[in-house]
Design a protein around this motif. Structure first.
Motif, PDB file in Angstrom:
ATOM      1  N   ASN A 159     -20.831  30.761  10.323  1.00 35.40           N
ATOM      2  CA  ASN A 159     -20.292  31.425   9.139  1.00 35.40           C
ATOM      3  C   ASN A 159     -20.954  30.977   7.835  1.00 35.40           C
ATOM      4  OD1 ASN A 159     -18.371  32.960  10.612  1.00 35.40           O
ATOM      5  ND2 ASN A 159     -17.047  31.165  10.690  1.00 35.40           N
ATOM      6  N   ALA A 160     -22.140  30.373   7.928  1.00 36.62           N
ATOM      7  CA  ALA A 160     -22.836  29.884   6.741  1.00 36.62           C
ATOM      8  C   ALA A 160     -23.096  31.008   5.745  1.00 36.62           C
ATOM      9  CB  ALA A 160     -24.142  29.204   7.124  1.00 36.62           C
ATOM     10  N   LYS A 161     -23.459  32.183   6.234  1.00 34.56           N
ATOM     11  CA  LYS A 161     -23.759  33.299   5.339  1.00 34.56           C
ATOM     12  C   LYS A 161     -22.515  33.678   4.530  1.00 34.56           C
ATOM     13  CE  LYS A 161     -25.507  37.965   5.075  1.00 34.56           C
ATOM     14  NZ  LYS A 161     -25.812  39.196   5.766  1.00 34.56           N
ATOM     15  N   SER A 162     -21.363  33.743   5.183  1.00 35.12           N
ATOM     16  CA  SER A 162     -20.116  34.090   4.490  1.00 35.12           C
ATOM     17  C   SER A 162     -19.773  33.053   3.421  1.00 35.12           C
ATOM     18  CB  SER A 162     -18.959  34.183   5.484  1.00 35.12           C
ATOM     19  OG  SER A 162     -19.195  35.184   6.427  1.00 35.12           O
ATOM     20  N   VAL A 163     -19.954  31.794   3.749  1.00 35.83           N
ATOM     21  CA  VAL A 163     -19.641  30.723   2.798  1.00 35.83           C
ATOM     22  C   VAL A 163     -20.610  30.774   1.617  1.00 35.83           C
ATOM     23  CG1 VAL A 163     -19.535  28.217   2.456  1.00 35.83           C
ATOM     24  CG2 VAL A 163     -18.587  29.233   4.525  1.00 35.83           C
ATOM     25  N   ARG A 164     -21.911  30.953   1.897  1.00 26.29           N
ATOM     26  CA  ARG A 164     -22.898  31.049   0.818  1.00 26.29           C
ATOM     27  C   ARG A 164     -22.575  32.208  -0.123  1.00 26.29           C
ATOM     28  NH1 ARG A 164     -26.777  29.899   4.557  1.00 26.29           N
ATOM     29  NH2 ARG A 164     -27.278  32.094   4.833  1.00 26.29           N
ATOM     30  N   GLU A 165     -22.238  33.367   0.449  1.00 28.08           N
ATOM     31  CA  GLU A 165     -21.900  34.528  -0.372  1.00 28.08           C
ATOM     32  C   GLU A 165     -20.676  34.244  -1.242  1.00 28.08           C
ATOM     33  OE1 GLU A 165     -21.512  37.660   2.493  1.00 28.08           O
ATOM     34  OE2 GLU A 165     -23.683  37.932   2.647  1.00 28.08           O
ATOM     35  N   PHE A 166     -19.669  33.601  -0.658  1.00 25.46           N
ATOM     36  CA  PHE A 166     -18.460  33.250  -1.421  1.00 25.46           C
ATOM     37  C   PHE A 166     -18.822  32.320  -2.575  1.00 25.46           C
ATOM     38  CE2 PHE A 166     -14.831  30.722  -2.541  1.00 25.46           C
ATOM     39  CZ  PHE A 166     -13.806  31.655  -2.594  1.00 25.46           C
ATOM     40  N   LEU A 167     -19.631  31.307  -2.299  1.00 25.10           N
ATOM     41  CA  LEU A 167     -20.023  30.355  -3.341  1.00 25.10           C
ATOM     42  C   LEU A 167     -20.783  31.057  -4.465  1.00 25.10           C
ATOM     43  CD1 LEU A 167     -21.138  27.361  -1.106  1.00 25.10           C
ATOM     44  CD2 LEU A 167     -19.124  27.437  -2.584  1.00 25.10           C
ATOM     45  N   GLU A 168     -21.693  31.949  -4.089  1.00 25.66           N
ATOM     46  CA  GLU A 168     -22.480  32.663  -5.096  1.00 25.66           C
ATOM     47  C   GLU A 168     -21.598  33.570  -5.949  1.00 25.66           C
ATOM     48  OE1 GLU A 168     -25.505  34.546  -2.744  1.00 25.66           O
ATOM     49  OE2 GLU A 168     -26.540  32.650  -2.399  1.00 25.66           O
ATOM     50  N   GLU A 169     -20.635  34.241  -5.341  1.00 27.87           N
ATOM     51  CA  GLU A 169     -19.756  35.160  -6.063  1.00 27.87           C
ATOM     52  C   GLU A 169     -18.769  34.439  -6.978  1.00 27.87           C
ATOM     53  OE1 GLU A 169     -17.847  37.525  -3.087  1.00 27.87           O
ATOM     54  OE2 GLU A 169     -19.740  38.430  -2.448  1.00 27.87           O
TER      55      GLU A 169
END
Length: 97
Positions: free
Chosen positions: A7-17
């Motif tokens: 789920n790294a992609k989901s976490v990265r997207e959340f952090l960026e947003e």
């Protein structure tokens, strides 16, 4: 922001947003803002909340520190309360229209 693992992609997207909001909080003196953002991001993908979250962090010129489990649990509880409050606000806005 960086996340690795499942789920790294989901976490990265959340952090960026959500980074800007927490950066502002940090500027206003909330030194835990970056840690809260990390916990919030992990709660998006981790089951069972605080039980499955461990946080380690570093500050310039200081050694690696681990956040105590009770503090992680308190942050998770605070984040859950905020989510519920946000949901209630959205429902109130929808019914007011």
């Amino acid at each position: 922001a960086l996340a690795i693992g499942r789920n790294a992609k989901s976490v990265r997207e959340f952090l960026e947003e959500n980074y800007a909001e927490h950066a502002t909080a940090e500027e206003k003196g909330d030194v835990d803002a970056p840690i809260k953002l990390a916990v919030k991001a992990l709660m998006e993908v981790v089951e069972s909340g605080a039980k499955n979250i461990e946080i380690a962090y570093m500050k310039p010129g200081q050694p690696l520190k681990t956040l105590p489990a009770d503090k992680v649990a308190a942050m998770c509880k605070e984040i859950e309360k905020q989510k519920e409050a946000d949901k209630r606000k959205k429902k109130t806005k929808k019914t007011a229209k």
